[in-house]
Design a protein around this motif. Structure first.
Motif, PDB file in Angstrom:
ATOM      1  N   THR A 381     -30.807 -11.091 -93.011  1.00 43.08           N
ATOM      2  CA  THR A 381     -31.899 -10.126 -92.952  1.00 43.08           C
ATOM      3  C   THR A 381     -31.398  -8.768 -93.421  1.00 43.08           C
ATOM      4  OG1 THR A 381     -32.869 -11.292 -91.067  1.00 43.08           O
ATOM      5  CG2 THR A 381     -33.596  -9.025 -91.448  1.00 43.08           C
ATOM      6  N   ALA A 382     -32.171  -8.106 -94.252  1.00 39.87           N
ATOM      7  CA  ALA A 382     -31.778  -6.797 -94.755  1.00 39.87           C
ATOM      8  C   ALA A 382     -31.806  -5.774 -93.626  1.00 39.87           C
ATOM      9  CB  ALA A 382     -32.706  -6.367 -95.885  1.00 39.87           C
ATOM     10  N   ASP A 383     -30.644  -5.222 -93.291  1.00 46.79           N
ATOM     11  CA  ASP A 383     -30.563  -4.170 -92.291  1.00 46.79           C
ATOM     12  C   ASP A 383     -31.191  -2.906 -92.867  1.00 46.79           C
ATOM     13  OD1 ASP A 383     -28.966  -3.154 -89.704  1.00 46.79           O
ATOM     14  OD2 ASP A 383     -28.759  -1.671 -91.294  1.00 46.79           O
ATOM     15  N   SER A 384     -32.021  -2.229 -92.093  1.00 46.13           N
ATOM     16  CA  SER A 384     -32.754  -1.069 -92.618  1.00 46.13           C
ATOM     17  C   SER A 384     -31.812   0.046 -93.038  1.00 46.13           C
ATOM     18  CB  SER A 384     -33.741  -0.555 -91.565  1.00 46.13           C
ATOM     19  OG  SER A 384     -33.064  -0.208 -90.363  1.00 46.13           O
ATOM     20  N   ARG A 385     -30.703   0.187 -92.346  1.00 45.85           N
ATOM     21  CA  ARG A 385     -29.719   1.210 -92.704  1.00 45.85           C
ATOM     22  C   ARG A 385     -29.089   0.882 -94.049  1.00 45.85           C
ATOM     23  NH1 ARG A 385     -23.857   0.884 -93.647  1.00 45.85           N
ATOM     24  NH2 ARG A 385     -23.007   2.938 -93.129  1.00 45.85           N
ATOM     25  N   ASP A 386     -28.671  -0.369 -94.219  1.00 42.48           N
ATOM     26  CA  ASP A 386     -28.050  -0.774 -95.478  1.00 42.48           C
ATOM     27  C   ASP A 386     -29.045  -0.690 -96.640  1.00 42.48           C
ATOM     28  OD1 ASP A 386     -25.781  -1.285 -94.004  1.00 42.48           O
ATOM     29  OD2 ASP A 386     -26.210  -3.422 -93.782  1.00 42.48           O
ATOM     30  N   LEU A 387     -30.291  -1.043 -96.363  1.00 42.92           N
ATOM     31  CA  LEU A 387     -31.316  -0.995 -97.405  1.00 42.92           C
ATOM     32  C   LEU A 387     -31.563   0.450 -97.848  1.00 42.92           C
ATOM     33  CD1 LEU A 387     -33.182  -2.924 -98.965  1.00 42.92           C
ATOM     34  CD2 LEU A 387     -34.951  -2.441 -97.274  1.00 42.92           C
ATOM     35  N   ALA A 388     -31.538   1.372 -96.900  1.00 43.95           N
ATOM     36  CA  ALA A 388     -31.718   2.791 -97.243  1.00 43.95           C
ATOM     37  C   ALA A 388     -30.614   3.264 -98.169  1.00 43.95           C
ATOM     38  CB  ALA A 388     -31.745   3.629 -95.963  1.00 43.95           C
ATOM     39  N   LEU A 389     -29.368   2.909 -97.855  1.00 39.18           N
ATOM     40  CA  LEU A 389     -28.239   3.309 -98.699  1.00 39.18           C
ATOM     41  C   LEU A 389     -28.310   2.620-100.061  1.00 39.18           C
ATOM     42  CD1 LEU A 389     -25.330   3.268 -96.082  1.00 39.18           C
ATOM     43  CD2 LEU A 389     -26.419   5.274 -97.121  1.00 39.18           C
ATOM     44  N   ALA A 390     -28.792   1.392-100.075  1.00 35.42           N
ATOM     45  CA  ALA A 390     -28.909   0.660-101.334  1.00 35.42           C
ATOM     46  C   ALA A 390     -29.915   1.343-102.258  1.00 35.42           C
ATOM     47  CB  ALA A 390     -29.322  -0.781-101.063  1.00 35.42           C
TER      48      ALA A 390
END
Length: 532
Positions: A381-390
């Motif tokens: 599952t895409a972690d919201s924190r990691d997705l923001a940085l991505a």
């Protein structure tokens, strides 16, 4: 005292020489592979890199490379107008030489990339990847640990500094060492020295083939999978903290564009494009990197591997006689062709998407066609924190992603104000949007934590200078220069502030120092001329 950064796993490594003492045959075979030769001292490749004299078409600089008596490569840059005269000693190479080699030089223990590289395809020197369209010679591109991690082993990087390494060598072993794929060897060596030890029963060392398929494949993915964006997970220290046998997805989050098969090949596309191939999707875990590659260097009959699934080639549209004449009837020559990559000019890599024919090769599509970033490992599952940085990273080259990146960063920062990676990225967005107060608070949080973030130090200093605090700004820029003394922007900012404060001589000294590190900077040259 110099403190060198090392993960707990690296501290337990013994080095490939110790491995070779018990495994001499496989070690000798491995040393001839591209992975084992992916970095090292330039003096070790004395006979394979020729001297050269040429003019770079972009910078119009006359570049001469000549072997020095100590085995390094001396490189000089000369130009009449605008005037340029600079020399560097290239001590380290990066790249096995199969495609080409890039080079690095050290100044005061700090490591920088050479703007010229050697390309094997036409046996020539040209501008390094990323330098091709520069109009000035750039000698300030920092070689950070993340850049070296997949090309060398047992890094000797200084903690808290952007690109400084041990004065003797940036790494203890050139190339990909045994423990990169087999894990730290200290405990294994201790066990094997014990009486009655049975190597086959020791689980202290990793044999990737014996791992579960997901963990097996991720040993290769640690270096051969970048995706569109790769983000260090919050609870780890990035890919450097990965140990073979672990779940790589707990260490880094890898994102790809939805529909990435149409996004064009990159240098590290192999793992990603193989996963998208019809062959991989049909065979599942049976097909992996080791199907066609023996990492230790034993030759593999790739056609035999193909035929093991495709029992007959009778459906091939090319006759057997033509195939034999053209390429010895090697399936891979037609179905895994060499294709240009979009992130390195003058280079071609094998297309691991295994297209049925050349007409189906992936084509690069415009950024507007790229829709969503999704996790490469679809089961995660895409972690919201990691997705923001991505999305923040993607927004650097895809302006259409900026609004979404900004909103995701704001949400992530509100959820966890202590996340410095989020704070640093969000600060840049506020800064660009003309919101200095918001940017300043976030940058101050990052700087107070003592992270080696030179961009945060420089940007916060700029905001301080703009708000009437030049003294505080200079302190920050000086701190940035401790972490990377070749930062031209920090020296320019400091020089301008010093001159405005009335200390003209200090400003001129800062500009001269900038020119010693970055001798072809037109901005520095003009400021220095104007200050006299």
């Amino acid at each position: 005292m110099v403190v060198l950064c090392a993960s707990s796993a690296q501290a337990q490594e013994v080095g490939s020489a110790v491995c070779a003492s018990c495994h001499p045959a496989v070690a000798k075979r491995y040393t001839a592979t591209p992975m084992a030769q992916s970095s090292g001292a330039v003096r070790a490749i004395r006979s394979t890199i020729p001297d050269a004299l040429f003019t770079d078409p972009s910078t119009q600089a006359k570049i001469q490379l000549k072997r020095a008596s100590d085995g390094t490569l001396g490189v000089s840059f000369e130009r009449e107008a605008p005037p340029l005269s600079a020399t560097r000693s290239l001590s380290w190479f990066i790249g096995s030489g199969r495609i080409g080699r890039s080079f690095a030089f050290q100044q005061q223990g700090f490591l920088y990339q050479s703007p010229v590289s050697w390309y094997a395809e036409d046996q020539t020197w040209r501008a390094s990847p990323g330098f091709q369209r520069r109009t000035s010679v750039d000698l300030t591109r920092a070689v950070e640990p993340a850049c070296l991690l997949c090309h060398s082993s047992r890094l000797q990087a200084v903690n808290g500094i952007q690109n400084q390494y041990d004065a003797k060598a940036p790494f203890l072993e050139g190339g990909v060492a045994c423990e990169r794929c087999h894990g730290p060897g200290q405990l294994h060596v201790t066990k094997m020295k014990a009486a009655g030890a049975r190597p086959s029963a020791d689980k202290a060392i990793i044999n990737p083939v014996r791992l579960q398929p997901a963990q097996r494949d991720r040993v290769c993915a640690q270096c051969h999978l970048t995706g569109a964006v790769r983000i260090a997970r919050a609870a780890t220290k990035g890919r450097g903290s990965y140990t073979p046998g672990d779940d790589l997805s707990r260490t880094v989050a890898v994102f790809v564009w939805d529909g990435a098969k149409e996004a064009g090949l990159t240098v590290t596309s192999h793992f990603e494009t193989l996963a998208l191939s019809r062959c991989k999707q049909a065979t599942g875990d049976r097909l992996w990197c080791g199907t066609c590659h023996d990492p230790h260097g034993t030759p593999v009959d790739v056609r035999a591997r193909c035929v093991s699934c495709h029992e007959t080639a009778s459906k091939c549209t090319v006759s057997l006689s033509v195939r034999r004449t053209r390429n010895g009837d090697k399936c891979q020559d037609c179905h895994m062709p060499k294709s240009a990559v979009k992130d390195a000019e003058h280079a071609v890599y094998t297309d691991h998407s295994i297209p049925r024919n050349a007409a189906t090769l992936s084509k690069e599509t415009p950024g507007s066609a790229l829709r969503e970033l999704v996790p490469f490992w679809r089961a995660t599952t895409a972690d919201s924190r990691d997705l923001a940085l991505a999305y923040a990273t993607a927004a650097l080259t895809e302006p259409s992603m900026r609004r979404r990146a900004f909103e995701l960063l704001r949400t992530a920062e509100a959820r966890d104000p202590s996340d410095l990676a989020i704070a640093a990225q969000l600060a840049q967005f506020h800064d660009r949007l003309g919101q200095p107060a918001e940017a300043m608070k976030l940058y101050e949080r990052v700087v107070a934590a003592g992270t080696p973030n030179t961009a945060a130090l420089i940007n916060l200093g700029t905001l301080y200078a703009q708000s009437g605090r030049p003294g505080d700004a200079i302190v920050l820029w000086q701190s940035a220069l401790v972490r990377n003394p070749a930062s031209t922007q920090a020296r320019i900012n400091m020089a301008v502030a010093q001159i405005r404060q009335g200390d003209r001589q200090a400003g001129i000294a800062s500009l001269r120092a900038a020119l010693s590190w970055d001798p072809d900077s037109p901005v520095v040259a003009k400021l220095l001329s104007d200050s006299h």
